[in-house]
Design a protein around this motif. Structure first.
Motif, short mmCIF file in Angstrom:
data_model
loop_
_atom_site.label_atom_id
_atom_site.label_comp_id
_atom_site.label_asym_id
_atom_site.label_seq_id
_atom_site.Cartn_x
_atom_site.Cartn_y
_atom_site.Cartn_z
N LEU A 1 33.11 33.85 54.96
CA LEU A 1 32.98 32.94 53.82
C LEU A 1 33.87 31.74 54.00
CD1 LEU A 1 33.02 35.42 50.79
CD2 LEU A 1 31.03 34.47 51.97
N ALA A 2 33.31 30.55 53.77
CA ALA A 2 34.13 29.35 53.76
C ALA A 2 35.11 29.41 52.60
CB ALA A 2 33.25 28.11 53.65
N GLY A 3 36.28 28.79 52.77
CA GLY A 3 37.31 28.83 51.74
C GLY A 3 36.81 28.40 50.36
N PRO A 4 36.08 27.27 50.26
CA PRO A 4 35.58 26.87 48.94
C PRO A 4 34.63 27.90 48.32
CG PRO A 4 35.53 25.01 50.45
CD PRO A 4 35.86 26.22 51.27
N VAL A 5 33.81 28.55 49.15
CA VAL A 5 32.88 29.55 48.62
C VAL A 5 33.64 30.76 48.10
CG1 VAL A 5 31.00 31.13 49.19
CG2 VAL A 5 31.00 28.81 50.12
N LYS A 6 34.62 31.22 48.86
CA LYS A 6 35.39 32.39 48.44
C LYS A 6 36.18 32.09 47.16
CE LYS A 6 38.59 35.93 49.96
NZ LYS A 6 39.06 36.74 51.10
N PHE A 7 36.82 30.94 47.12
CA PHE A 7 37.59 30.59 45.92
C PHE A 7 36.66 30.47 44.71
CE2 PHE A 7 39.18 27.25 43.06
CZ PHE A 7 40.34 27.88 42.62
N TYR A 8 35.50 29.86 44.88
CA TYR A 8 34.55 29.70 43.78
C TYR A 8 34.11 31.06 43.25
CZ TYR A 8 30.31 28.09 41.34
OH TYR A 8 29.34 27.83 40.40
N TYR A 9 33.84 31.98 44.15
CA TYR A 9 33.40 33.30 43.73
C TYR A 9 34.48 34.05 42.99
CZ TYR A 9 29.02 35.76 44.54
OH TYR A 9 27.76 36.29 44.39
N LEU A 10 35.69 34.03 43.52
CA LEU A 10 36.79 34.73 42.87
C LEU A 10 37.14 34.08 41.53
CD1 LEU A 10 39.12 35.47 45.92
CD2 LEU A 10 37.42 36.97 44.86
N PRO B 1 39.77 44.47 49.74
CA PRO B 1 40.31 44.94 48.45
C PRO B 1 41.44 44.08 47.90
CG PRO B 1 40.99 46.40 50.26
CD PRO B 1 39.96 45.47 50.82
N LEU B 2 42.19 43.38 48.76
CA LEU B 2 43.27 42.53 48.27
C LEU B 2 42.77 41.34 47.48
CD1 LEU B 2 45.85 42.50 51.22
CD2 LEU B 2 45.94 43.79 49.07
N ASP B 3 41.48 41.07 47.56
CA ASP B 3 40.91 39.99 46.74
C ASP B 3 41.01 40.31 45.25
OD1 ASP B 3 40.26 38.48 48.96
OD2 ASP B 3 38.28 39.39 49.17
N LEU B 4 41.14 41.60 44.93
CA LEU B 4 41.33 41.97 43.52
C LEU B 4 42.65 41.42 42.98
CD1 LEU B 4 40.13 45.69 43.67
CD2 LEU B 4 38.87 43.72 42.78
N VAL B 5 43.66 41.34 43.86
CA VAL B 5 44.94 40.76 43.44
C VAL B 5 44.76 39.28 43.11
CG1 VAL B 5 47.33 40.29 44.13
CG2 VAL B 5 46.23 42.43 44.82
N THR B 6 44.01 38.60 43.94
CA THR B 6 43.74 37.18 43.68
C THR B 6 43.02 36.99 42.36
OG1 THR B 6 43.55 36.81 46.07
CG2 THR B 6 42.70 35.09 44.63
N ILE B 7 42.08 37.88 42.03
CA ILE B 7 41.36 37.80 40.77
C ILE B 7 42.32 37.97 39.60
CG2 ILE B 7 39.67 38.98 39.32
CD1 ILE B 7 38.06 39.55 41.83
N VAL B 8 43.24 38.93 39.70
CA VAL B 8 44.21 39.15 38.62
C VAL B 8 45.10 37.92 38.44
CG1 VAL B 8 46.20 40.53 37.90
CG2 VAL B 8 44.20 41.65 38.92
N VAL B 9 45.53 37.31 39.55
CA VAL B 9 46.37 36.12 39.46
C VAL B 9 45.60 34.99 38.79
CG1 VAL B 9 47.54 34.33 40.81
CG2 VAL B 9 47.78 36.73 41.46
N ILE B 10 44.34 34.81 39.14
CA ILE B 10 43.54 33.74 38.54
C ILE B 10 43.34 33.99 37.05
CG2 ILE B 10 41.30 32.59 38.55
CD1 ILE B 10 41.12 33.09 41.53
#
Length: 428
Positions: A237-246, A42-51
């Motif tokens: 998930l590899a870092g590049p994959v996760k960042f790309y998705y977010l 769920p903390l990935d939602l914070v990353t989405i808001v920051v992006i």
């Protein structure tokens, strides 16, 4: 005290600046062996808001500091040159006409006087000389004056008019009368439209390049889509994959906000529907471990989105129509290939191959989320995207037909704004 404060802030700074849920790199992986790996949460939602916030800032910086100043400079320069050329043409005609009339009158008078004086003296009598001088002078004055005046006027008019018009139009062309309010309004409208298209051009160029990098490090290809489904669930998930998705999820949410902030187009609700379905699919695939097929579909979607903004930007800058038409033609070809041929192949694999390689099993603790209902939800949503793309491709074909007929490429999704040409004409 300061180190203590920094220690207290460090977890929050980390939350805002790094990917969450890091784990050790799996011992056996078929992609990104040297990358850091992460889980989802769920903390990935914070990353989405920051992006989203970062994208909004970058968009405004690009618009205010680069796109608008450049477009305004280019369009005002085009307008000044256009008005200078019109002024040069007008000055050339005016100077040619006035010089021709003046030279005709002067030459006629001179020729009449000369011929009259010559004929008068030739007869040897004052009376005849006066008569012949007057008559011949009048005759020669009218004849030669008119003829010479017309010839000299035409020659001098062309020379002086061409010289004055060309020289003054080019040298002093930028000091012609100020543009009308209508022209300035048209320039401002084009500047805003150019700036709006600048951001998607920059973003999708970056996203396509980064998506291609991700794709090249994953095991599937367009000719072999089985690795999309084999070894499911892909939990780590590899870092590049996760960042790309977010990043892509944040971008589509940001586009929803922008879509409602800008002037609405005729396909506003189609775009809203497309973005809503896309965001839903991104979240669903992310939290159900179907990220590989998501990465591939996003790459197919982004590639052609580079060329449509590029073609629009060329049009708003009033570049030669051949540039706009050529770019639009390449966009049309890329759309056909990526969104109707390759995308259909992936859709077919989702419908047919997914149930073959992934069992229907709902076991969240072990990362299994595929049920028959979930499968058909994916298929219906992906099919709905293709239906929208078919509608848009029909609109693209209409534009292409106009290009073939010589009308030039223009976006059929025109702005639904009040036509103020009548008000503009009152301001001229």
């Amino acid at each position: 005290m300061f180190p203590t404060t920094m220690d207290q802030l460090r977890p929050y700074i980390s939350l805002l600046t790094t990917l969450q849920y890091p784990i050790q790199t799996p011992s056996k992986t078929d992609s990104f062996p040297d990358s850091k790996y992460y889980l989802v949460g769920p903390l990935d939602l914070v990353t989405i808001v920051v992006i989203i916030a970062v994208l909004a800032i970058l968009r405004d910086v690009l618009r205010l500091c680069v796109a608008e100043p450049f477009a305004r400079w280019k369009l005002m320069r085009n307008l000044e040159i256009k008005r200078a050329n019109a002024s040069a043409k007008s000055n050339g005609y005016a100077n040619g006409h006035s010089n021709g009339h003046a030279n005709g009158h002067v030459n006629g008078h001179a020729n009449g006087h000369t011929n009259g004086h010559s004929n008068g003296n030739g007869n040897g009598h004052n009376t005849n000389g006066h008569a012949n001088g007057h008559t011949n002078g009048h005759s020669n004055g009218n004849g030669n004056g008119h003829s010479n005046g017309q010839a000299n006027g035409k020659a001098n008019g062309y020379t002086n008019g061409h010289a004055n018009g060309h020289s003054e139009g080019r040298v002093n062309g930028f000091a012609v009368s100020k543009p009308s309010k209508r022209e300035l309004r048209q320039v401002q409208r084009s500047v805003m439209r150019f700036a709006e298209q600048g951001w998607p051009f920059v973003y999708y160029t970056f996203a396509s390049a980064y998506g291609l990098y991700v794709h090249q490090n994953l095991p599937h290809t367009i000719f072999n889509l089985k690795p999309l489904w084999i070894s499911y669930p892909h939990i780590a998930l590899a870092g590049p994959v996760k960042f790309y998705y977010l990043l892509q999820t944040a971008n589509y949410i940001h586009q929803v906000l922008v879509l409602n902030a800008e002037a609405r187009r005729k396909d506003h609700w189609q775009m809203m529907t497309h973005h809503a379905i896309t965001v839903f699919l991104l979240f669903l695939s992310y939290y159900t471990n179907f990220t590989r097929v998501g990465c591939f579909i996003m790459l197919l979607m982004d590639w052609c989105d580079i060329f449509l903004p590029m073609a629009k930007m060329m049009r708003y800058l009033s570049l030669p129509q051949i540039y706009t038409d050529s770019t639009f033609g390449f966009f049309m070809l890329s759309w056909l290939i990526s969104r109707h041929i390759l995308y259909t192949i992936v859709l077919h694999s989702t419908i047919r191959q997914l149930p073959v390689y992934v069992p229907f099993r709902f076991d969240p603790e072990n990362g299994y989320y595929l049920t028959q209902r979930a499968h058909w939800t994916f298929c219906v949503m992906l099919t709905a995207l293709e239906v929208l793309q078919i509608i848009w491709f029909w609109m693209i074909c209409r534009v292409a037909w106009r290009v073939v007929m010589g009308a030039g490429a223009a976006d059929t999704r025109s702005d639904e704004e009040v036509d103020d040409d009548e008000n503009d004409s009152k301001d001229d």
